[in-house]
Design a protein around this motif. Structure first.
Motif, short mmCIF file in Angstrom:
data_model
loop_
_atom_site.label_atom_id
_atom_site.label_comp_id
_atom_site.label_asym_id
_atom_site.label_seq_id
_atom_site.Cartn_x
_atom_site.Cartn_y
_atom_site.Cartn_z
N ASP A 96 0.72 -1.17 -0.01
CA ASP A 96 0.04 -0.11 0.09
C ASP A 96 0.99 1.22 -0.05
OD1 ASP A 96 -1.94 2.16 0.68
OD2 ASP A 96 -3.03 0.88 1.70
N PRO A 97 0.71 2.05 -0.84
CA PRO A 97 1.30 3.37 -1.05
C PRO A 97 0.99 4.22 0.01
CG PRO A 97 0.22 3.33 -2.81
CD PRO A 97 -0.20 2.15 -2.45
N TYR A 98 -0.18 4.28 0.47
CA TYR A 98 -1.00 5.06 1.37
C TYR A 98 -0.99 6.35 0.72
CZ TYR A 98 -0.61 1.40 4.80
OH TYR A 98 -0.94 0.17 5.39
N VAL A 99 -1.63 6.38 -0.40
CA VAL A 99 -2.30 7.58 -1.02
C VAL A 99 -3.34 8.23 0.20
CG1 VAL A 99 -3.53 8.81 -2.88
CG2 VAL A 99 -1.88 6.75 -3.12
N MET A 100 -4.09 7.25 0.56
CA MET A 100 -5.00 7.78 1.48
C MET A 100 -4.58 6.71 2.76
SD MET A 100 -8.61 8.16 -0.18
CE MET A 100 -8.45 9.30 -1.78
N PHE A 101 -4.83 7.37 3.93
CA PHE A 101 -4.69 6.54 5.09
C PHE A 101 -6.08 6.41 6.01
CE2 PHE A 101 -3.22 6.50 9.71
CZ PHE A 101 -2.96 5.37 9.84
N ILE A 102 -6.94 5.45 5.29
CA ILE A 102 -8.22 5.43 5.80
C ILE A 102 -8.28 4.51 6.91
CG2 ILE A 102 -10.36 4.94 5.21
CD1 ILE A 102 -9.84 5.61 2.23
N THR A 103 -8.67 4.88 8.06
CA THR A 103 -8.94 4.34 9.28
C THR A 103 -10.48 3.93 9.43
OG1 THR A 103 -9.06 6.10 11.02
CG2 THR A 103 -7.06 5.34 10.24
N GLN A 104 -11.09 3.31 10.37
CA GLN A 104 -12.33 3.55 10.92
C GLN A 104 -12.50 3.60 12.52
OE1 GLN A 104 -15.23 0.15 9.23
NE2 GLN A 104 -13.64 -0.19 7.87
N CYS A 105 -13.49 4.81 12.51
CA CYS A 105 -13.22 5.23 13.99
C CYS A 105 -14.77 5.08 14.63
CB CYS A 105 -12.72 6.63 14.07
SG CYS A 105 -11.34 6.59 13.49
N LYS A 106 -14.64 4.64 15.82
CA LYS A 106 -15.93 4.89 16.70
C LYS A 106 -16.21 6.23 16.80
CE LYS A 106 -17.97 2.62 20.61
NZ LYS A 106 -18.54 3.55 21.81
N ASP A 107 -17.50 6.61 16.90
CA ASP A 107 -17.96 8.14 17.33
C ASP A 107 -17.05 8.96 16.29
OD1 ASP A 107 -19.52 7.37 19.12
OD2 ASP A 107 -17.93 7.34 20.80
N ARG A 108 -17.15 8.59 14.85
CA ARG A 108 -16.13 9.21 13.85
C ARG A 108 -16.48 10.82 14.03
NH1 ARG A 108 -17.03 9.35 8.39
NH2 ARG A 108 -19.09 10.00 8.74
N LYS A 140 -17.45 12.85 16.16
CA LYS A 140 -17.21 13.59 17.33
C LYS A 140 -15.73 13.76 17.44
CE LYS A 140 -20.88 12.52 20.64
NZ LYS A 140 -21.14 11.44 21.48
N LEU A 141 -14.82 12.52 16.92
CA LEU A 141 -13.47 12.58 16.89
C LEU A 141 -13.07 13.53 15.88
CD1 LEU A 141 -10.62 11.55 17.78
CD2 LEU A 141 -11.11 9.51 15.70
N HIS A 142 -13.73 13.62 14.74
CA HIS A 142 -13.23 14.56 13.60
C HIS A 142 -13.39 16.02 14.20
CE1 HIS A 142 -12.84 16.14 9.56
NE2 HIS A 142 -14.21 16.43 9.47
N LYS A 143 -14.42 16.38 14.87
CA LYS A 143 -14.76 17.52 15.53
C LYS A 143 -13.69 17.94 16.85
CE LYS A 143 -19.15 19.65 15.58
NZ LYS A 143 -20.69 19.14 16.31
N TYR A 144 -13.42 16.83 17.29
CA TYR A 144 -12.40 17.15 18.59
C TYR A 144 -11.23 17.68 17.78
CZ TYR A 144 -9.23 15.72 22.29
OH TYR A 144 -8.43 15.69 23.54
N LEU A 145 -10.55 16.61 17.02
CA LEU A 145 -9.48 16.92 16.30
C LEU A 145 -9.28 18.01 15.75
CD1 LEU A 145 -8.32 13.34 14.60
CD2 LEU A 145 -7.36 14.23 16.70
#
Lengths: 164, 369
Positions: A77-89, A91-96
């Motif tokens: 994987d060249p990691y063009v994107m580094f896609i993770t799956q997150c619980k409470d996505r 909220k985490l997105h906002k928090y970061l």
């Protein structure tokens, strides 16, 4: 295929005065080709750094609420994107964001649920996996210009978010 | 000696690109590599230049034509009328959207023959694509009249027409939605491929704005499935700089063309010049004249280091895909005769009087004048 594409991308021109098919103009221009030739010499180095950054995420993330992408033995994987799956996505997105860490969602709506699909009747399909994943995906910064300390900082924030 | 009178002037054209490169530095610092302010700046300047309401930078002229056709919903089962002496892209764009190409003959100015259009119109006809061939304009008034009568669209292929005008009105402002090219050898050019779509129709403009950018309303929402037909800001900067000098380019080309006209007209009827219509400003993308013993003349000129060309020896309907569509020799006698007799002489803005005179004298010599 090779011959057809070569013709079609340049108006179907076989020689200046002859076309064998009516084609289109889908050629890369030399200005960009030259930039790419140069960039290509940097590619391996970029991928190496990105892969290293993903390793650092694996090292510093101390939570089971974030699923990191799994690389199979036969995949690289060249990691063009580094896609993770997150619980409470969301909220985490906002928090970061509130902590000045940029994370991105690729993408919040799967293709079959866009207006464009609805208009041509594609939204009738039930695709529960894609729909579920769209609500969980989040990409953290992992590009080649990051320092280890920055990744450490992001991981610390994520760890802290799930502890609270 | 190589090419005393060169056709290709690109080595001169971009010999000094300092102003462009300063703008490139700004672009690279801003990272606006897709769409963005550099693109908008060019699009705004261009629409002011041609006096159109909306302009969109595209990959190239062919994609601009495809966008025009698509924006009108033209598709398989529809028919589109165009002229049989044009560049392949005019036919290619119609073919690319799946419509049937219906050719008509040219006239004595090598433009679409407006007296031949009406008999080709049927209930499947959706549009006429007149071409501003060689940077001269067809009889737009006649074309618009026919289109209005039959309620079909006009899409101008103004790929060679930037800087031309018909009584001060620019090509690409007559049809409902129109295409331009900025290929390196066009009057307004970039360092690669580039094109523009222009329209005054708000509904069409709104569709094109989205369609050329994946159908996107914003990052996370699309309105319909689209494609990527965007001009690159890197090239938009080149276009923007060159737009500043377009009027002087057109002026110089017109001056050179007048010089050639003046000196070549005495060779009639061995050499026949096209009519220069009152009120029609040409770009002289191609300076074309009809010549007796054309093939021998071009050989003679090339031997004398004059880079003359032929645009083109085989008209579209006699190309392989044209023949496959059922066309045959004799279908369009005017264009077929012109394909045998036309020659394109260098007329670009970097030629000086000595070069033009040298060329004129060689042509006179050839005809023992």
């Amino acid at each position: 295929m090779y011959e057809k594409i070569k013709l079609y991308r340049n108006h179907g021109i076989k020689s200046r005065d002859n076309v064998t098919i009516f084609g289109v103009n889908s050629r890369l221009d030399s200005l960009n080709a030259e930039i790419l030739s140069f960039r290509l010499t940097r590619l391996e180095n970029i991928i190496r750094k990105r892969r290293k950054n993903v390793m650092l995420y694996k090292k510093y993330l101390k939570t089971d609420k974030v699923n990191l992408p799994v690389e199979n033995k036969e995949n690289f994987d060249p990691y063009v994107m580094f896609i993770t799956q997150c619980k409470d996505r969301d909220k985490l997105h906002k928090y970061l964001n509130s902590k000045n860490v940029q994370s991105l969602i690729y993408y919040g709506t799967p293709l079959h649920l866009h207006v464009a699909s609805k208009n041509i009747g594609l939204n009738k399909f039930k695709l529960p996996n894609a729909t579920k994943i769209a609500s969980r995906v989040l990409s953290f910064p992992h590009h080649q210009y990051l320092k280890e300390s920055q990744i450490k900082h992001v991981c610390k924030l994520i760890n802290k978010f799930y502890e609270e | 000696m190589k090419n005393k009178v060169p056709y290709n002037y690109l080595p001169f054209e971009f010999s000094n690109y300092k102003k462009i490169s300063i703008k490139w530095d700004k672009l690279i610092k801003s990272s606006e590599f897709t769409l963005g302010t550099f693109m908008e700046e060019f699009e705004n300047n261009f629409k002011k230049y041609i006096k159109a309401k909306y302009c969109f930078g595209t990959n190239n002229g062919t994609d601009a034509l495809i966008l025009c056709l698509k924006s009108l919903g033209i598709k398989k089962g529809d028919e589109v009328i165009t002229v049989c002496n044009s560049f392949y892209a005019t036919a290619g764009a119609i073919h690319a959207v799946g419509a049937k190409i219906v050719f008509v003959d040219s006239d004595d100015r090598y433009q679409i023959n407006t007296s031949q259009i009406e008999k080709k119109i049927n209930k499947r006809t959706k549009a006429i694509i007149p071409v501003h061939w060689g940077g001269a304009s067809p009889l737009m008034k006649n074309i618009i009249k026919i289109a209005n009568k039959y309620k079909i669209h006009v899409i101008e292929d103004a790929c060679m027409g930037i800087g031309a005008s018909i009584y001060k009105k620019s090509p690409g402002t007559f049809g409902i939605v129109n295409a331009f090219s900025m290929h390196p050898l066009k009057s307004l050019n970039v360092m690669g491929d580039g094109g523009i779509v222009a329209t005054n129709n708000t509904k069409i403009a709104n569709w094109i704005r989205k369609y050329r950018n994946h159908g996107m309303i914003n990052r996370d929402n699309i309105d319909f499935w689209g494609v990527n037909y965007r001009l690159q800001p890197l090239q938009a900067i080149v276009a923007n700089e060159n737009l500043k000098k377009i009027d002087s380019v057109i002026k110089k080309r017109n001056k050179n063309a007048s010089f050639l006209d003046e000196h070549l007209k005495i060779l009639q009827p061995k050499v026949i010049l096209p009519k220069r219509l009152k009120g029609y400003m040409e770009t002289f993308a191609l300076y074309m004249i009809i010549c007796e013993k054309r093939d021998k003349l071009i050989k003679y000129l090339v031997q004398n280091n004059i880079e003359a060309k032929i645009h083109y020896p085989i008209p579209l309907h006699l190309q392989k895909p044209g023949l496959k569509n059922g066309y045959k020799k004799g279908d369009f006698p005017i264009a077929e005769q012109q394909a045998k007799k036309l020659i394109t002489l260098p007329v670009h803005q970097y030629l000086n009087k000595n070069q033009l005179l040298y060329m004129v004298n060689k042509i006179k010599q050839f005809y023992n004048y």
